[in-house]
Design a protein around this motif. Structure first.
Motif, PDB file in Angstrom:
ATOM      1  N   UNK A 126      17.015   9.942  16.721  1.00 55.81           N
ATOM      2  CA  UNK A 126      16.476   8.578  16.985  1.00 55.81           C
ATOM      3  C   UNK A 126      15.086   8.835  17.869  1.00 55.81           C
ATOM      4  N   UNK A 127      15.613   9.778  18.736  1.00 54.33           N
ATOM      5  CA  UNK A 127      14.284  10.007  19.919  1.00 54.33           C
ATOM      6  C   UNK A 127      13.101  10.551  19.089  1.00 54.33           C
ATOM      7  N   UNK A 128      13.164  11.255  17.938  1.00 55.88           N
ATOM      8  CA  UNK A 128      12.225  11.815  17.414  1.00 55.88           C
ATOM      9  C   UNK A 128      11.713  10.780  16.092  1.00 55.88           C
ATOM     10  N   UNK A 129      12.439   9.826  16.134  1.00 60.62           N
ATOM     11  CA  UNK A 129      12.218   8.893  14.859  1.00 60.62           C
ATOM     12  C   UNK A 129      12.240   9.550  13.541  1.00 60.62           C
ATOM     13  N   UNK A 164      18.466   3.161  13.643  1.00 63.66           N
ATOM     14  CA  UNK A 164      19.657   2.078  13.533  1.00 63.66           C
ATOM     15  C   UNK A 164      19.117   0.932  12.883  1.00 63.66           C
ATOM     16  N   UNK A 165      19.757   0.456  11.825  1.00 68.43           N
ATOM     17  CA  UNK A 165      19.411  -0.888  11.205  1.00 68.43           C
ATOM     18  C   UNK A 165      20.403  -1.561  10.444  1.00 68.43           C
ATOM     19  N   UNK A 166      20.710  -2.835  10.958  1.00 70.33           N
ATOM     20  CA  UNK A 166      21.983  -3.649  10.359  1.00 70.33           C
ATOM     21  C   UNK A 166      23.112  -2.820  10.598  1.00 70.33           C
ATOM     22  N   UNK A 167      23.598  -2.169  11.501  1.00 73.30           N
ATOM     23  CA  UNK A 167      24.794  -1.738  11.894  1.00 73.30           C
ATOM     24  C   UNK A 167      25.029  -0.357  11.267  1.00 73.30           C
ATOM     25  N   UNK A 168      24.122   0.453  10.811  1.00 79.23           N
ATOM     26  CA  UNK A 168      24.016   1.611  10.217  1.00 79.23           C
ATOM     27  C   UNK A 168      22.869   2.533  10.546  1.00 79.23           C
ATOM     28  N   UNK A 169      23.168   4.135  10.552  1.00 78.51           N
ATOM     29  CA  UNK A 169      22.174   4.850  10.827  1.00 78.51           C
ATOM     30  C   UNK A 169      21.495   5.381   9.523  1.00 78.51           C
ATOM     31  N   UNK A 170      20.060   5.402   9.372  1.00 78.19           N
ATOM     32  CA  UNK A 170      19.388   5.746   8.194  1.00 78.19           C
ATOM     33  C   UNK A 170      18.224   6.570   8.395  1.00 78.19           C
ATOM     34  N   UNK A 171      17.879   7.252   7.469  1.00 77.28           N
ATOM     35  CA  UNK A 171      16.479   8.103   7.549  1.00 77.28           C
ATOM     36  C   UNK A 171      15.383   7.101   7.606  1.00 77.28           C
ATOM     37  N   UNK A 172      14.472   7.630   8.534  1.00 77.40           N
ATOM     38  CA  UNK A 172      12.859   6.898   8.498  1.00 77.40           C
ATOM     39  C   UNK A 172      12.227   7.632   7.246  1.00 77.40           C
ATOM     40  N   UNK A 173      10.948   7.125   6.791  1.00 79.31           N
ATOM     41  CA  UNK A 173      10.323   8.102   6.055  1.00 79.31           C
ATOM     42  C   UNK A 173       9.977   9.293   6.368  1.00 79.31           C
ATOM     43  N   UNK A 174       9.775   9.621   8.022  1.00 77.23           N
ATOM     44  CA  UNK A 174       9.450  10.839   8.447  1.00 77.23           C
ATOM     45  C   UNK A 174      10.753  11.543   8.227  1.00 77.23           C
ATOM     46  N   UNK A 175      11.875  11.097   8.285  1.00 77.73           N
ATOM     47  CA  UNK A 175      13.208  11.942   8.181  1.00 77.73           C
ATOM     48  C   UNK A 175      13.351  12.290   6.798  1.00 77.73           C
ATOM     49  N   UNK A 176      12.877  11.510   5.960  1.00 79.63           N
ATOM     50  CA  UNK A 176      12.936  11.764   4.426  1.00 79.63           C
ATOM     51  C   UNK A 176      12.058  12.777   4.093  1.00 79.63           C
ATOM     52  N   UNK A 177      10.763  12.854   4.749  1.00 83.88           N
ATOM     53  CA  UNK A 177       9.985  14.003   4.525  1.00 83.88           C
ATOM     54  C   UNK A 177      10.572  15.367   5.044  1.00 83.88           C
ATOM     55  N   UNK A 178      11.449  15.646   5.615  1.00 86.14           N
ATOM     56  CA  UNK A 178      12.156  16.607   6.130  1.00 86.14           C
ATOM     57  C   UNK A 178      13.309  17.098   5.281  1.00 86.14           C
ATOM     58  N   UNK A 179      13.614  16.347   4.642  1.00 86.89           N
ATOM     59  CA  UNK A 179      14.919  16.833   3.596  1.00 86.89           C
ATOM     60  C   UNK A 179      14.365  17.984   2.584  1.00 86.89           C
ATOM     61  N   UNK A 180      15.229  19.079   2.831  1.00 81.11           N
ATOM     62  CA  UNK A 180      14.905  20.290   2.148  1.00 81.11           C
ATOM     63  C   UNK A 180      13.707  21.154   2.857  1.00 81.11           C
ATOM     64  N   UNK A 181      13.426  20.888   3.982  1.00 83.86           N
ATOM     65  CA  UNK A 181      12.363  21.336   4.956  1.00 83.86           C
ATOM     66  C   UNK A 181      12.884  22.058   6.043  1.00 83.86           C
ATOM     67  N   UNK A 182      13.787  22.839   6.017  1.00 75.14           N
ATOM     68  CA  UNK A 182      14.475  23.298   7.308  1.00 75.14           C
ATOM     69  C   UNK A 182      13.755  23.867   8.633  1.00 75.14           C
ATOM     70  N   UNK A 183      12.520  24.604   7.766  1.00 75.83           N
ATOM     71  CA  UNK A 183      11.720  25.349   8.688  1.00 75.83           C
ATOM     72  C   UNK A 183      10.896  24.381   9.602  1.00 75.83           C
TER      73      UNK A 183
END
Length: 238
Positions: free
Chosen positions: A89-92, A96-115
């Protein structure tokens, strides 16, 4: 000076990071199941907490260990999950949106990029996150991160016991099983380094921190450049 070096996504050293593994599994959970449900207090719902306890297989906090002291698990019962939630949450990376936790666009860009993920979360989690909430002692350990990392860079190259860490940092030779300075250092420095994957902790069940052995992982060598690197190389040559 502390310098983080970019870690390649395919670097096998990333396997040493419990946080990177857990966040990657959280990404996969959301992809398969959709947003994670939240309680009215904005904590993860139990169904996800139970899933995370089983899937994360957290060092020294396995599913069996967690359920040995809890009949059901709330987020606050699984400390690493609380830290991960707050960090995302702190790093965006999530929101939180409508009672749920979901990824932001920034979070989605990190999928499959563990480094890339490691490079974003680790400096924040080490240097900016409040580690005092799980510390038994409210005071911060004496020293700063530049000192902590540069000293450990030399002393933990081949492993060092908690008792010797206490001696190196504080000159303490007490034989007591519980040491106030070491307890604070463990909660606010050593454990965050372990959870991010830079240090490994070797401790038998029931052993005190004083008897644990701490060693740098391959991820430390991949990710950090420190002022004492020449001292480590010199010691290795000898």
């Amino acid at each position: 000076m502390i310098e983080f070096v970019a870690v390649n996504d395919d670097d096998p050293a990333l396997a040493h990071s419990p946080m990177v593994r857990a966040i990657g599994k959280t990404f996969a959970y959301i992809a398969e199941n959709g947003p994670i449900g939240l309680t009215p207090s904005m904590a993860f719902k139990r169904v996800f907490v139970h899933w995370a306890a089983a899937e994360f297989d957290w060092p020294r906090l396995s599913e069996a260990e967690l359920f040995s002291v809890n009949k059901v698990l709330n987020e606050m019962d699984f400390w690493p999950l609380m830290d991960i939630h707050d960090t995302l949450i702190a790093l965006k990376i999530g929101r939180h949106y409508k009672g749920s936790f979901r990824l932001t666009k920034a979070g989605q860009s990190l999928i499959d990029h563990p480094g890339r993920l490691f490079g974003i979360i680790t400096p924040f989690y080490l240097f900016e996150f409040d580690h005092q909430r799980f510390a038994r002692m409210p005071e911060r350990p004496l020293g700063n991160w530049d000192v902590f990392l540069n000293v450990l860079n030399v002393e933990a190259e081949n492993g060092i016991s908690g008792r010797d860490i206490d001696r190196v940092f504080y000159g303490t030779h007490a034989k007591a099983q519980y040491n106030r300075d070491l307890a604070s250092l463990y909660a606010q420095v050593l454990r965050p380094l372990i959870w991010t994957g830079l240090l490994a902790e070797h401790r038998d069940k029931g052993e005190w921190v004083e008897d644990a052995v701490f060693a740098k992982t391959p991820l430390w060598h991949s990710a950090l450049r420190l002022d004492t690197d020449d001292m480590v190389q010199s010691a290795m040559r000898h």
